[in-house]
Design a protein around this motif. Sequence first.
Motif, short mmCIF file in Angstrom:
data_model
loop_
_atom_site.label_atom_id
_atom_site.label_comp_id
_atom_site.label_asym_id
_atom_site.label_seq_id
_atom_site.Cartn_x
_atom_site.Cartn_y
_atom_site.Cartn_z
N ASP A 130 64.94 74.88 11.80
CA ASP A 130 65.07 74.36 10.44
C ASP A 130 65.10 75.53 9.46
N GLU A 131 66.29 75.78 8.86
CA GLU A 131 66.48 76.92 7.95
C GLU A 131 65.49 76.88 6.78
N ASP A 132 65.23 75.67 6.27
CA ASP A 132 64.33 75.56 5.11
C ASP A 132 62.91 75.98 5.49
N ALA A 133 62.49 75.58 6.67
CA ALA A 133 61.15 75.98 7.12
C ALA A 133 61.11 77.49 7.33
N MET A 134 62.20 78.04 7.85
CA MET A 134 62.27 79.49 8.06
C MET A 134 62.20 80.22 6.71
N GLN A 135 62.92 79.67 5.71
CA GLN A 135 62.89 80.29 4.37
C GLN A 135 61.49 80.22 3.78
N ALA A 136 60.81 79.08 3.96
CA ALA A 136 59.45 78.93 3.42
C ALA A 136 58.52 79.96 4.06
N LEU A 137 58.74 80.20 5.32
CA LEU A 137 57.91 81.18 6.04
C LEU A 137 58.18 82.58 5.48
#
Length: 248
Positions: free
Chosen positions: A198-205
């Motif tokens: 999940d790109e969004d989860a990766m960005q949040a991280l």
Amino acid sequence: MTIQGKVVVVTGASSGIGESTARVLAKAGAKVVLSARRTERLEQTVSEIRAAGGEAVYRTSDVTSKEQMKSLADFAVEQYGRLDVWVNNAGLMPLSYLNKLKIDEWDRMIDVNIKGVLYGMAAAIPIMEKQGGGHIINVSSVAGHRVGLGGAVYSGTKFAVRAITEGLRMELSPTSRIRATIISPGMVETELLQTITDEDAMQALKARAPIQQPLRGEDIANAIAYAIDQPETVSVNEILIRPTEQGS
Ligand SMILES: NC(=O)c1ccc[n+]([C@@H]2O[C@H](COP(=O)([O-])OP(=O)(O)OC[C@H]3O[C@@H](n4cnc5c(N)ncnc54)[C@H](OP(=O)(O)O)[C@@H]3O)[C@@H](O)[C@H]2O)c1
């Protein structure tokens, strides 16, 4: 008996924390049984441990199979005559926002991070009870103490590991002399992030305060070695360990 001569099974020993744990324990004189799915990686590590004078064998297995976990325990006893420590380390962390409905990834995390730990315990407990004692070490996480964005299910699995290990301690430490240890690492540089789709989860991280110097697998391995190395009358119940830079 301290680490020297102990027979230790490590799951997820083909990379990261598990591989480092196998190397550190073998160097300290343990007889290590490495396990994971990637046979070549296990083979390579075992041959390096042996070349350095350590004792190690491997068995390819998947923690989501209770039969394979039982065979792994039997294999350790066949090879070395007993089973002193079982390190449930295998895990994955495909972080994702809940509304992405990555249900297959939720299932996978529950199967590996929770059921894998239970199957490892089910394989080890009867042997340890027969022997009159043992030590089960379960790898949780800082995420087993707090929930981050995209980490609802991952944290759920790691909270579960802590709850299960505390129950194990209460039930089997006083009666069966099985020590129970939770290892809760903060950020460690390993292959773990590769499971995130999940790109969004990766960005949040990535948006979290960057950590220049994450922990190394060896830092966690040293904590595991510390817990094993204590006298049998001492049960280290949890070690929470973060990089100095990590604030949350
Ligand atoms: N890295 C961190 O920042 C961090 C922080 C807190 C907690 N942890 C925990 O530390 C543990 C180890 O992770 P790591 O960071 O060392 O990541 P890693 O390098 O990705 O290692 C994960 C290990 O788990 C094994 N594994 C995955 N699925 C498996 C299965 N079905 N059956 C058997 N083995 C399986 C993998 O081996 P194969 O693919 O060869 O099977 C690999 O050896 C995990 O429980 C993780 O949640 C890590």
